[in-house]
Design an enzyme around this catalytic site. Structure first.
Site, PDB file in Angstrom:
ATOM      1  CG  ASP A  27     -11.790   8.710  16.108  1.00  0.00           C
ATOM      2  OD1 ASP A  27     -12.180   8.372  17.245  1.00  0.00           O
ATOM      3  OD2 ASP A  27     -10.601   8.953  15.855  1.00  0.00           O
ATOM      4  CG  HIS A  44     -19.327   5.483  22.739  1.00  0.00           C
ATOM      5  ND1 HIS A  44     -18.427   5.778  21.736  1.00  0.00           N
ATOM      6  CD2 HIS A  44     -18.576   5.162  23.832  1.00  0.00           C
ATOM      7  CE1 HIS A  44     -17.193   5.635  22.199  1.00  0.00           C
ATOM      8  NE2 HIS A  44     -17.261   5.273  23.467  1.00  0.00           N
ATOM      9  CG  LEU A 138     -26.675   1.652   2.456  1.00  0.00           C
ATOM     10  CD1 LEU A 138     -25.719   2.394   1.519  1.00  0.00           C
ATOM     11  CD2 LEU A 138     -26.877   2.465   3.735  1.00  0.00           C
TER      12      LEU A 138
HETATM   13  C1  IPE Z   1     -10.833   3.621  15.504  1.00  0.00           C
HETATM   14  O1  IPE Z   1     -10.913   4.652  16.406  1.00  0.00           O
HETATM   15  C2  IPE Z   1     -11.804   2.537  15.859  1.00  0.00           C
HETATM   16  C3  IPE Z   1     -13.203   2.839  15.627  1.00  0.00           C
HETATM   17  C4  IPE Z   1     -13.671   3.948  15.124  1.00  0.00           C
HETATM   18  C5  IPE Z   1     -14.122   1.805  15.996  1.00  0.00           C
HETATM   19  P1  IPE Z   1      -9.964   4.739  17.678  1.00  0.00           P
HETATM   20  O2  IPE Z   1     -10.336   5.994  18.368  1.00  0.00           O
HETATM   21  O3  IPE Z   1     -10.041   3.480  18.456  1.00  0.00           O
HETATM   22  O4  IPE Z   1      -8.531   4.837  17.025  1.00  0.00           O
HETATM   23  P2  IPE Z   1      -7.180   5.456  17.598  1.00  0.00           P
HETATM   24  O5  IPE Z   1      -6.922   4.808  18.919  1.00  0.00           O
HETATM   25  O6  IPE Z   1      -7.386   6.923  17.711  1.00  0.00           O
HETATM   26  O7  IPE Z   1      -6.154   5.119  16.548  1.00  0.00           O
HETATM   27  C1  IPE Z   2     -15.178   6.453  18.217  1.00  0.00           C
HETATM   28  O1  IPE Z   2     -15.065   7.439  19.152  1.00  0.00           O
HETATM   29  C2  IPE Z   2     -15.959   5.258  18.695  1.00  0.00           C
HETATM   30  C3  IPE Z   2     -15.155   4.072  18.970  1.00  0.00           C
HETATM   31  C4  IPE Z   2     -13.878   3.933  18.768  1.00  0.00           C
HETATM   32  C5  IPE Z   2     -15.853   2.935  19.553  1.00  0.00           C
HETATM   33  P1  IPE Z   2     -13.932   7.424  20.269  1.00  0.00           P
HETATM   34  O2  IPE Z   2     -14.473   6.710  21.451  1.00  0.00           O
HETATM   35  O3  IPE Z   2     -12.668   6.893  19.726  1.00  0.00           O
HETATM   36  O4  IPE Z   2     -13.815   8.972  20.582  1.00  0.00           O
HETATM   37  P2  IPE Z   2     -12.494   9.793  20.866  1.00  0.00           P
HETATM   38  O5  IPE Z   2     -11.557   9.515  19.726  1.00  0.00           O
HETATM   39  O6  IPE Z   2     -11.967   9.300  22.171  1.00  0.00           O
HETATM   40  O7  IPE Z   2     -12.946  11.204  20.901  1.00  0.00           O
HETATM   41 MG    MG Z   3     -11.079   7.731  18.860  1.00  0.00          MG
END
Ligand code: IPE
Ligand code: IPE
Ligand code: MG
Length: 249
Positions: A27, A44, A138
């Site tokens: 995240d 990403h 792994l």
């Molecule tokens: C969780 O992250 C999903 C992934 C890392 C793929 P999100 O950024 O989507 O989760 P929320 O919305 O903060 O709970």
């Molecule tokens: C995690 O990063 C990747 C996915 C959920 C696909 P985010 O896209 O949720 O990044 P933030 O949380 O908005 O910073």
């Molecule tokens: Mg996120």
């Protein structure tokens, strides 16, 4: 090609107590990009490099399985342009790193509804899975179009079908039996769950499997997460006392 310079790693890890299975909620990609006044997609893109770095290091440490949450069933709520971009990342990732992962004996798998992804994305991932299927290092599993609640519902449906067709009786259904119907059935139990970016929630990740995992929440944004943070998380894990409901004498 440039990779992040390795930071000094200073944790004294107990090599006899390395978690067998580490699950990551990757995240913070969007916030990482925003801080740099860049589009979320750039975050990403950078975040995929972290997967490579951590997979190689986890493999080196003797971790048996690493599962990364790449796209949740809820992530379809995002703008189509962001979703489309994420669906293109497996191609880039495997073009850049599949050979290296192969050379390091890493085996690729996925959990989730890959059938909902565009054909090309499916093909790329399935190809990586099949090419690495005989590797013994792994196991790197991508949770892609994955949701923990959905996984439990899917397992329930399969078991109901078995019951309906008289293949099993009600008494056959227990925790072990149920677990064998989850998408993670061939993976070892999750010992450690790490979430980057400071958020402290599961966001529908591995709900069943995390029942007795240790949790480490790290403020680092995913593209900045590196070997040093992995070692730190493992050091924290090694400092925990796992009781599984019992009493440690
Ligand atoms: C969780 O992250 C999903 C992934 C890392 C793929 P999100 O950024 O989507 O989760 P929320 O919305 O903060 O709970
Ligand atoms: C995690 O990063 C990747 C996915 C959920 C696909 P985010 O896209 O949720 O990044 P933030 O949380 O908005 O910073
Ligand atoms: Mg996120």
């Amino acid at each position: 090609m440039f990779f992040k310079k390795k930071r000094e790693i200073e944790y004294d890890l107990d090599m006899n107590n390395i978690p067998q299975h580490i699950a990551f909620i990757m995240d913070g990609n969007g916030r990482w990009a925003k801080k740099r006044k860049m589009p979320r997609t750039y975050g990403h893109h950078e975040g995929t490099k972290t997967i490579r770095t951590l997979a190689l290091e986890a493999n080196r440490l003797g971790v048996k399985a690493m599962t990364v949450y790449a796209f949740s069933t809820e992530n379809f709520k995002r703008e189509a342009s962001e979703v489309d971009y994420i669906f293109k990342l497996p191609k880039e990732f495997f073009q850049l790193y599949l050979k290296e992962l192969m050379d390091n004996d890493v085996s690729i798998r996925y959990i989730g509804h890959l059938e909902m992804a565009p054909l090309e994305t499916r093909r790329i991932i399935e190809e990586a899975v099949s090419q690495t299927s005989r590797n013994h290092g792994l196991i790197l599993t991508f949770a892609f179009i994955y949701g923990g609640r959905d996984e439990i519902v899917e397992a329930t449906k399969i078991i109901c079908e078995e019951y309906k067709h008289g293949q099993i009786s009600l008494d056959d259904i227990n925790e072990d039996y149920f677990e064998k119907h989850l998408m993670t059935k061939d993976l070892p139990p999750v010992d450690l769950m790490v979430r980057s970016s400071g958020e402290k929630r599961l966001s529908n990740f591995l709900l069943w499997q995390l029942a007795y995992a240790e949790f480490v929440f790290d403020d680092t944004l995913w593209p900045d997460f590196d070997e040093e943070r992995l070692h730190y998380a493992i050091a924290v894990y090694q400092g925990r006392e796992r009781r599984f409901g019992g009493v440690v004498k």
